[in-house]
Structures are given as C-alpha cells and as structure tokens.
Write a protein that holds these residues in place. Structure first.
Motif, PDB file in Angstrom:
ATOM      1  N   ARG A  44      51.699  23.665  53.245  1.00 30.72           N
ATOM      2  CA  ARG A  44      51.148  23.118  52.006  1.00 30.72           C
ATOM      3  C   ARG A  44      49.658  23.418  51.941  1.00 30.72           C
ATOM      4  NH1 ARG A  44      53.922  17.147  52.032  1.00 30.72           N
ATOM      5  NH2 ARG A  44      55.999  17.890  51.475  1.00 30.72           N
ATOM      6  N   PHE A  45      49.178  23.639  50.735  1.00 34.86           N
ATOM      7  CA  PHE A  45      47.749  23.871  50.564  1.00 34.86           C
ATOM      8  C   PHE A  45      46.941  22.669  51.030  1.00 34.86           C
ATOM      9  CE2 PHE A  45      48.677  27.185  47.164  1.00 34.86           C
ATOM     10  CZ  PHE A  45      48.286  28.237  47.973  1.00 34.86           C
ATOM     11  N   SER A  46      47.465  21.471  50.833  1.00 33.18           N
ATOM     12  CA  SER A  46      46.742  20.273  51.274  1.00 33.18           C
ATOM     13  C   SER A  46      46.611  20.237  52.796  1.00 33.18           C
ATOM     14  CB  SER A  46      47.423  19.005  50.770  1.00 33.18           C
ATOM     15  OG  SER A  46      48.755  18.941  51.229  1.00 33.18           O
ATOM     16  N   THR A  47      47.641  20.704  53.502  1.00 26.80           N
ATOM     17  CA  THR A  47      47.575  20.774  54.967  1.00 26.80           C
ATOM     18  C   THR A  47      46.596  21.849  55.409  1.00 26.80           C
ATOM     19  OG1 THR A  47      49.874  20.039  55.134  1.00 26.80           O
ATOM     20  CG2 THR A  47      48.930  21.140  57.060  1.00 26.80           C
ATOM     21  N   GLU A  49      44.078  22.955  53.710  1.00 23.19           N
ATOM     22  CA  GLU A  49      42.746  22.456  53.381  1.00 23.19           C
ATOM     23  C   GLU A  49      42.253  21.480  54.446  1.00 23.19           C
ATOM     24  OE1 GLU A  49      40.440  19.962  49.863  1.00 23.19           O
ATOM     25  OE2 GLU A  49      42.578  20.370  49.666  1.00 23.19           O
ATOM     26  N   ALA A  50      43.114  20.563  54.877  1.00 23.41           N
ATOM     27  CA  ALA A  50      42.726  19.582  55.893  1.00 23.41           C
ATOM     28  C   ALA A  50      42.408  20.263  57.224  1.00 23.41           C
ATOM     29  CB  ALA A  50      43.836  18.551  56.071  1.00 23.41           C
ATOM     30  N   LYS A  53      39.046  22.028  56.859  1.00 25.80           N
ATOM     31  CA  LYS A  53      37.961  21.048  56.842  1.00 25.80           C
ATOM     32  C   LYS A  53      37.665  20.557  58.252  1.00 25.80           C
ATOM     33  CE  LYS A  53      36.578  16.705  54.702  1.00 25.80           C
ATOM     34  NZ  LYS A  53      36.987  15.625  53.802  1.00 25.80           N
TER      35      LYS A  53
END
Length: 71
Positions: A44-47, A49-50, A53
């Motif tokens: 996932r893009f959210s994963t 991204e995390a 970061k």
C-alpha cells in the motif's frame, strides 16, 4: 520478479531491527518480514510512505525495477 525490495539494505543502513521498525510503522512483524524478503505481492502507498518517513528515504531506495532477460 523484476521488482526488487531493498528494505533489508535500508534497515541495515539505519541500524533498525525488524521489530522496532514494525512498531514505528504500525505493521506486524510477520507482514514486514514478508515485504522485506520480497515475497509480498503488493504494498500500500500508505505503508510505503510510513516506511520512507521512518527510514528517511525515498521509495526508490526501497523498491527497484530490474528488467527480466528475454531469451
């Protein structure tokens, strides 16, 4: 598979363990291990991204494309 996951390289550069990273990112150690070993089918893009970061890197530091030899 033409997508290479270099998560283990980034983790070594940042000197962070699988368990520490999984806690900081909010993903189970088992799922992070699947991703780290390149056995994941998707991310996932959210994963992503995390992870970027937390590891202070770019997606291209974690994921790499290598063309397959067609012979």
């Amino acid at each position: 598979m033409p997508i290479i996951v270099n998560l283990d390289v980034m983790m070594a550069k940042r000197k962070i363990s699988l368990n520490d990273l999984s806690e900081r990112v909010g993903i189970t150690p088992a799922n992070l291990s699947i991703l780290k070993t390149g056995k994941a089918k998707a991310i996932r893009f959210s994963t992503l991204e995390a992870l970027c970061k937390e590891l202070e890197c770019q997606p291209s530091d974690i994921l790499e494309y290598e063309a397959e030899d067609i012979t």
